[in-house]
Structure formats: C-alpha cells, structure tokens
Write an enzyme that holds these catalytic residues in place. Structure first.
Site, PDB file in Angstrom:
ATOM      1  N   ILE A  35       8.039   6.106   6.428  1.00 49.65           N
ATOM      2  CA  ILE A  35       8.416   4.818   7.008  1.00 49.65           C
ATOM      3  C   ILE A  35       9.373   4.109   6.053  1.00 49.65           C
ATOM      4  CG2 ILE A  35       7.522   2.607   7.866  1.00 49.65           C
ATOM      5  CD1 ILE A  35       6.482   5.070   9.458  1.00 49.65           C
TER       6      ILE A  35
ATOM      7  N   TYR B  65      -2.168  11.281  -4.128  1.00 50.26           N
ATOM      8  CA  TYR B  65      -1.935  10.535  -2.884  1.00 50.26           C
ATOM      9  C   TYR B  65      -2.575  11.268  -1.706  1.00 50.26           C
ATOM     10  CZ  TYR B  65       0.661   7.874   0.660  1.00 50.26           C
ATOM     11  OH  TYR B  65       1.008   7.083   1.739  1.00 50.26           O
TER      12      TYR B  65
ATOM     13  N   ASP C 110      -2.066  -9.820  -1.687  1.00 50.08           N
ATOM     14  CA  ASP C 110      -1.284  -8.846  -2.451  1.00 50.08           C
ATOM     15  C   ASP C 110      -1.611  -9.100  -3.926  1.00 50.08           C
ATOM     16  OD1 ASP C 110       1.392  -7.061  -1.307  1.00 50.08           O
ATOM     17  OD2 ASP C 110       1.110  -7.190  -3.473  1.00 50.08           O
TER      18      ASP C 110
HETATM   19  P1  NAI Z   1       5.142  -1.091  -0.007  1.00 54.19           P
HETATM   20  O1  NAI Z   1       5.285  -0.635  -1.416  1.00 54.19           O
HETATM   21  O2  NAI Z   1       6.318  -1.622   0.725  1.00 54.19           O
HETATM   22  O3  NAI Z   1       3.984  -2.182   0.082  1.00 54.19           O
HETATM   23  C1  NAI Z   1       2.739  -1.985  -0.525  1.00 54.19           C
HETATM   24  C2  NAI Z   1       2.188  -3.325  -0.962  1.00 54.19           C
HETATM   25  O4  NAI Z   1       0.913  -3.089  -1.565  1.00 54.19           O
HETATM   26  C3  NAI Z   1       3.063  -4.027  -2.021  1.00 54.19           C
HETATM   27  O5  NAI Z   1       3.307  -5.363  -1.622  1.00 54.19           O
HETATM   28  C4  NAI Z   1       2.243  -3.943  -3.292  1.00 54.19           C
HETATM   29  O6  NAI Z   1       2.412  -5.060  -4.152  1.00 54.19           O
HETATM   30  C5  NAI Z   1       0.824  -3.894  -2.728  1.00 54.19           C
HETATM   31  N1  NAI Z   1      -0.101  -3.321  -3.674  1.00 54.19           N
HETATM   32  C6  NAI Z   1       0.081  -2.218  -4.453  1.00 54.19           C
HETATM   33  N2  NAI Z   1      -0.982  -2.040  -5.246  1.00 54.19           N
HETATM   34  C7  NAI Z   1      -1.861  -3.027  -4.949  1.00 54.19           C
HETATM   35  C8  NAI Z   1      -3.148  -3.381  -5.436  1.00 54.19           C
HETATM   36  N3  NAI Z   1      -3.737  -2.681  -6.415  1.00 54.19           N
HETATM   37  N4  NAI Z   1      -3.768  -4.446  -4.898  1.00 54.19           N
HETATM   38  C9  NAI Z   1      -3.176  -5.175  -3.927  1.00 54.19           C
HETATM   39  N5  NAI Z   1      -1.940  -4.909  -3.437  1.00 54.19           N
HETATM   40  C10 NAI Z   1      -1.308  -3.847  -3.944  1.00 54.19           C
HETATM   41  O7  NAI Z   1       4.499   0.151   0.750  1.00 54.19           O
HETATM   42  P2  NAI Z   1       4.312   0.487   2.303  1.00 54.19           P
HETATM   43  O8  NAI Z   1       5.195   1.607   2.610  1.00 54.19           O
HETATM   44  O9  NAI Z   1       4.359  -0.736   3.122  1.00 54.19           O
HETATM   45  O10 NAI Z   1       2.830   1.085   2.258  1.00 54.19           O
HETATM   46  C11 NAI Z   1       1.731   0.425   2.834  1.00 54.19           C
HETATM   47  C12 NAI Z   1       0.662   1.453   3.107  1.00 54.19           C
HETATM   48  O11 NAI Z   1       1.165   2.414   4.040  1.00 54.19           O
HETATM   49  C13 NAI Z   1       0.204   2.240   1.877  1.00 54.19           C
HETATM   50  O12 NAI Z   1      -1.191   2.445   1.939  1.00 54.19           O
HETATM   51  C14 NAI Z   1       0.928   3.570   2.029  1.00 54.19           C
HETATM   52  O13 NAI Z   1       0.252   4.630   1.418  1.00 54.19           O
HETATM   53  C15 NAI Z   1       0.935   3.713   3.548  1.00 54.19           C
HETATM   54  N6  NAI Z   1       1.942   4.618   4.041  1.00 54.19           N
HETATM   55  C16 NAI Z   1       3.286   4.414   3.795  1.00 54.19           C
HETATM   56  C17 NAI Z   1       4.234   5.312   4.245  1.00 54.19           C
HETATM   57  C18 NAI Z   1       5.697   5.156   3.990  1.00 54.19           C
HETATM   58  O14 NAI Z   1       6.433   6.133   4.186  1.00 54.19           O
HETATM   59  N7  NAI Z   1       6.191   3.996   3.593  1.00 54.19           N
HETATM   60  C19 NAI Z   1       3.814   6.498   4.994  1.00 54.19           C
HETATM   61  C20 NAI Z   1       2.404   6.611   5.221  1.00 54.19           C
HETATM   62  C21 NAI Z   1       1.510   5.692   4.761  1.00 54.19           C
END
Ligand code: NAI
Length: 250
Positions: free
Chosen positions: A189, A156, A37
């Site tokens: 999610i 996005y 991360d």
């Molecule tokens: P989240 O915000 O809970 O976790 C994302 C993580 O990625 C965080 O720990 C953050 O620090 C890390 N991160 C952000 N930018 C970064 C970078 N430049 N380098 C390394 N780490 C970085 O988000 P979530 O919901 O777990 O999302 C994970 C993936 O799932 C993303 O790709 C998101 O687009 C995708 N997603 C999420 C949905 C949702 O509704 N939560 C729906 C569909 C897809």
C-alpha cells in the site's frame, strides 16, 4: 457510507498512512475517534484535520509496545466519551531486512513487540471496555504477509502470521459477548512505510507482483476496515480479509 454515530473508536498508528485514512473515514461516518500514535504532535495533525472537517476527535500519545500505555489509552477513551465501541490495532513497523541467520536480535524483538505484542496489549484492555459498553468490534491490521512468506522479512512475516492466530482466538472467546474481531490483510500500500523505505525502481517492482499491476491506497484498506467494524458485518468474526489486488491469488 457506514453509520458510526454515537460510537467511540480507537485507532493506533493514526498519524500516518492506513491508520490516518481509517481515523478520517470513521470520523466522516460519525464516530468520535481517539487518534493514537507515538507522539502528541503526530496525533495532533490527524485530530486537526478531522476537526476542520467537522468531525470529533482527540489525540492520545501511546506506544503500543507498552501495556500500561495501552491501558491508559482505553481509560482515556472511556473518560473522554463515556464508552469504547470500536478499535483498530493498526500501528506497525516493517523492521530490518535480513535473512533469518543474519537477522539482528534487537530488531526481531522490536518488530514482535510492536506488531504482535502491541495488538495483544491493545485487545487486553479494549475488550473489557467493549464488554462494559455492551459490545463492540475490533480490526487488527495484518498483511498479505500474514499468510505467505517474504524473503528478508522474517520478523514482520512471523508477527503478522501470529497476529492472525491471536485474532481468531480472541474472536472465539468473545463471539457470544457481542464483540466481533477480524483481521485485514493488505498487499503493498502506498504509505510512508513503503515510500520512505524503497526507491522508485523497487516500488515499480512491487507493483508488478500484484495481478492488478499496481500497489493499493490507504483508502482502499480503510473501506474494508470500516465495513468490518460496521453493523453490516454483523455475522463476520474471527476471519482474515484480504485487500491485495490479487497478490495471493496465483
Ligand atoms: P506508516 O508507517 O505510514 O504508519 C504507521 C504508524 O504507526 C506511524 O504513524 C507510526 O508512528 C506508528 N507507530 C509505529 N510504531 C508505533 C508504536 N510502537 N506505537 C504507536 N504507534 C506506532 O505505515 P502504514 O503503511 O500505514 O502501516 C499501518 C499498518 O498496516 C501496519 O501494521 C503495517 O504493517 C500494515 N500494512 C502495511 C502495508 C503497506 O504496504 N503499507 C501492507 C500491509 C500491512
């Protein structure tokens, strides 16, 4: 339960939400997980949780939008465990909310850098490591917004659509080299990406967009991801798998 014993897995964005759930499930199924991360202290909590549950993990801070950092992450995985077999390119951001004509240019570039370029940089170095390991499997985290539009989220949506083209192309290139590459498309999610940016009324509205009448959980996304990484998915490559409560069905 899948069997990932003896396998090393990189998970990006593993400090939170979907990535954290995947890192923990992979570890519970026997993998040595490289938890990545943005910051060391972000990685440390997931690593500690895994180790407290008897699993094997190490943290490595890396910005996915930095190609050199992605190369260093793969080198770390190989030095730490001897080989890299699995990768989940999961890190992503939602980005600014604005119409196309008003979308801030710097916000556009940031979303593309992280959500799209970050996946390319990841695979750019993961694939050669998997060839050295004799094969592997990659899952790239897309979204339902990899196949449908969503107002005020052009960067996005564009990044996730493009991620699918990248995934399919890489899958074709490495299909005979024992590396399977797929994408997962979650609907909304319950993770900090969602809950920290929307109020309850907006969350309820989003839940109503899913025929199942609710948003999903990180563990529901993890279950599909782990299947795709496992040998049970041995004939699955180059495809996009939804976990969306029926969002895209109507
Ligand atoms: P989240 O915000 O809970 O976790 C994302 C993580 O990625 C965080 O720990 C953050 O620090 C890390 N991160 C952000 N930018 C970064 C970078 N430049 N380098 C390394 N780490 C970085 O988000 P979530 O919901 O777990 O999302 C994970 C993936 O799932 C993303 O790709 C998101 O687009 C995708 N997603 C999420 C949905 C949702 O509704 N939560 C729906 C569909 C897809």
């Amino acid at each position: 339960m899948f069997d990932f014993s003896g396998k090393t897995a990189i998970v990006t964005g593993a400090a939170s939400g979907i990535g954290e759930a995947i890192a923990k499930e992979l570890s519970a199924c026997g993998a040595y997980v490289i938890v990545s991360d943005l910051h060391d202290n972000d990685c440390a909590k997931t690593v500690a949780d895994i180790q407290n549950d008897g699993g094997k993990a190490a943290g490595f801070a890396a910005d996915v939008a930095d190609a050199e950092a992605m190369e260093a992450l793969v080198s770390f995985a190989e030095k730490e465990t001897g080989a890299l077999h699995l990768a989940v390119n999961n890190a992503g951001i939602g980005g600014a909310q604005a119409t196309v004509s008003e979308y801030p240019l710097d916000a556009w570039r940031q979303v593309i850098d992280i959500n799209l370029n970050g996946v390319f940089y990841g695979m750019r170095y993961q694939i050669p490591a998997m060839e050295r390991a004799g094969g592997g499997a990659i899952v790239n985290m897309a979204s339902i917004l990899g196949s449908v539009g969503f107002a005020n989220s052009s960067a996005y949506v564009a990044s996730k659509h493009a991620l699918l083209g990248l995934t399919k192309t890489a899958a074709i290139e490495y299909a005979t080299k024992k590396i399977r590459i797929n994408a997962v498309g979650p609907a909304f999610i319950q993770t900090p990406l969602l809950t920290e940016n929307l109020d309850q009324e907006m969350l309820d509205g989003l839940a109503g967009l899913h025929p199942m009448g609710r948003t999903g959980t990180a563990s529901e996304v993890s279950a599909l991801t782990c299947f795709l990484l496992s040998d049970r998915a041995s004939f699955v490559t180059g495809s996009y798998h939804l976990v969306d409560g029926g969002y895209t069905a109507p």
